[in-house]
Design a protein around this motif. Sequence first.
Motif, mmCIF file in Angstrom:
data_model
loop_
_atom_site.group_PDB
_atom_site.id
_atom_site.type_symbol
_atom_site.label_atom_id
_atom_site.label_comp_id
_atom_site.label_asym_id
_atom_site.label_seq_id
_atom_site.Cartn_x
_atom_site.Cartn_y
_atom_site.Cartn_z
ATOM 1 N N ALA A 10 -9.594 4.133 0.834
ATOM 2 C CA ALA A 10 -9.700 2.723 1.213
ATOM 3 C C ALA A 10 -11.129 2.200 1.202
ATOM 4 C CB ALA A 10 -9.099 2.528 2.600
ATOM 5 N N LEU A 11 -12.080 3.060 0.926
ATOM 6 C CA LEU A 11 -13.483 2.663 1.005
ATOM 7 C C LEU A 11 -14.059 2.187 -0.318
ATOM 8 C CD1 LEU A 11 -14.674 5.554 3.352
ATOM 9 C CD2 LEU A 11 -13.905 3.247 3.982
ATOM 10 N N LYS A 12 -13.234 2.135 -1.365
ATOM 11 C CA LYS A 12 -13.731 1.750 -2.692
ATOM 12 C C LYS A 12 -14.081 0.269 -2.775
ATOM 13 C CE LYS A 12 -10.842 5.185 -4.949
ATOM 14 N NZ LYS A 12 -9.620 5.330 -5.722
ATOM 15 N N THR A 13 -13.201 -0.583 -2.262
ATOM 16 C CA THR A 13 -13.422 -2.030 -2.341
ATOM 17 C C THR A 13 -12.984 -2.684 -1.032
ATOM 18 O OG1 THR A 13 -11.209 -2.621 -3.167
ATOM 19 C CG2 THR A 13 -12.868 -2.005 -4.832
ATOM 20 N N LYS A 14 -13.502 -3.878 -0.776
ATOM 21 C CA LYS A 14 -13.117 -4.626 0.434
ATOM 22 C C LYS A 14 -11.625 -4.951 0.431
ATOM 23 C CE LYS A 14 -16.967 -4.932 2.676
ATOM 24 N NZ LYS A 14 -17.091 -4.084 3.863
ATOM 25 N N LEU A 15 -11.073 -5.234 -0.745
ATOM 26 C CA LEU A 15 -9.656 -5.566 -0.864
ATOM 27 C C LEU A 15 -8.781 -4.371 -0.459
ATOM 28 C CD1 LEU A 15 -7.720 -7.834 -1.741
ATOM 29 C CD2 LEU A 15 -7.844 -6.926 -4.061
ATOM 30 N N GLU A 16 -9.128 -3.185 -0.969
ATOM 31 C CA GLU A 16 -8.379 -1.986 -0.605
ATOM 32 C C GLU A 16 -8.552 -1.655 0.879
ATOM 33 O OE1 GLU A 16 -8.260 0.869 -4.437
ATOM 34 O OE2 GLU A 16 -10.206 -0.032 -4.019
ATOM 35 N N GLU A 17 -9.746 -1.884 1.394
ATOM 36 C CA GLU A 17 -10.005 -1.621 2.809
ATOM 37 C C GLU A 17 -9.168 -2.544 3.693
ATOM 38 O OE1 GLU A 17 -13.786 -1.051 5.834
ATOM 39 O OE2 GLU A 17 -14.146 -1.841 3.829
ATOM 40 N N SER A 48 -5.113 1.152 -11.627
ATOM 41 C CA SER A 48 -5.678 1.339 -10.294
ATOM 42 C C SER A 48 -4.944 0.451 -9.298
ATOM 43 C CB SER A 48 -7.170 0.985 -10.293
ATOM 44 O OG SER A 48 -7.345 -0.413 -10.378
ATOM 45 N N TRP A 49 -4.901 0.889 -8.048
ATOM 46 C CA TRP A 49 -4.281 0.089 -7.001
ATOM 47 C C TRP A 49 -5.076 -1.202 -6.811
ATOM 48 C CZ3 TRP A 49 0.012 -1.163 -5.365
ATOM 49 C CH2 TRP A 49 0.224 -1.750 -4.123
ATOM 50 N N HIS A 50 -6.374 -1.134 -7.012
ATOM 51 C CA HIS A 50 -7.217 -2.327 -6.894
ATOM 52 C C HIS A 50 -6.761 -3.412 -7.881
ATOM 53 C CE1 HIS A 50 -10.758 -4.713 -6.012
ATOM 54 N NE2 HIS A 50 -10.938 -4.850 -7.316
ATOM 55 N N THR A 51 -6.434 -3.019 -9.102
ATOM 56 C CA THR A 51 -5.961 -3.976 -10.105
ATOM 57 C C THR A 51 -4.715 -4.702 -9.608
ATOM 58 O OG1 THR A 51 -6.870 -2.689 -11.931
ATOM 59 C CG2 THR A 51 -5.068 -4.195 -12.473
ATOM 60 N N ILE A 52 -3.779 -3.958 -9.042
ATOM 61 C CA ILE A 52 -2.526 -4.555 -8.574
ATOM 62 C C ILE A 52 -2.770 -5.428 -7.343
ATOM 63 C CG2 ILE A 52 -0.190 -4.068 -7.725
ATOM 64 C CD1 ILE A 52 -0.782 -3.489 -10.793
ATOM 65 N N LEU A 53 -3.594 -4.961 -6.419
ATOM 66 C CA LEU A 53 -3.901 -5.786 -5.248
ATOM 67 C C LEU A 53 -4.560 -7.101 -5.660
ATOM 68 C CD1 LEU A 53 -5.239 -3.421 -2.431
ATOM 69 C CD2 LEU A 53 -3.114 -4.734 -2.462
#
Length: 189
Positions: A10-17, A48-53
């Motif tokens: 969860a520390l990769k991006t603010k969105l994932e966090e 990546s989950w970031h892409t979907i979020l």
Amino acid sequence: MNQTKKCQWALKTKLEEAYHDAEWGVPVYGDRKLFEALSLELCQSGLSWHTILNKREGYRAAFNQFDLKSVAAFDDAKIEELLLDAGIVRHRAKIAAIINNAQCILNVQKEFGSFSDYIWQFTDHKTIVGHWQSKEEVPASTELSALISKELKKKGFKFLGPTTVYAFMQSVGLLNDHTTDCFRFNACQ
């Protein structure tokens, strides 16, 4: 400085966090929200989950806020329209799978009363707690996710292999895979 411990992913991006802190692992029981989570997880496959979020609001708009009856009625013309929508990942098979899965959930509702009752029966309507010390210990799939994947496929669901099902289980709180040092571990039990 006292920093709150969180799952490493969860520390990769603010969105994932933000997703981790407020949603990931929190039990979900509403069929619409379960359908959304299932759809987003299948779309994440290979990405990546970031892409979907980043595209979650686009998915919500494109799939009518994940209204099951509405999505289940999407036709070939709607698929062609969605393939032009930059707000989502434009992948024909994944779009078709979301529509197909909406139809399958409606069938499950007829048989079990709700998709929630159906999916939660696999964990005896309880969250399975992982007790993982580090992200390296967390599996990508388990015998249970393989079983659920097999059962979903029997009911006609698509694009839901054991790894995708495991990620879905984590996201909707069927599993609590927060690491034991994460501040969300106790909150998601």
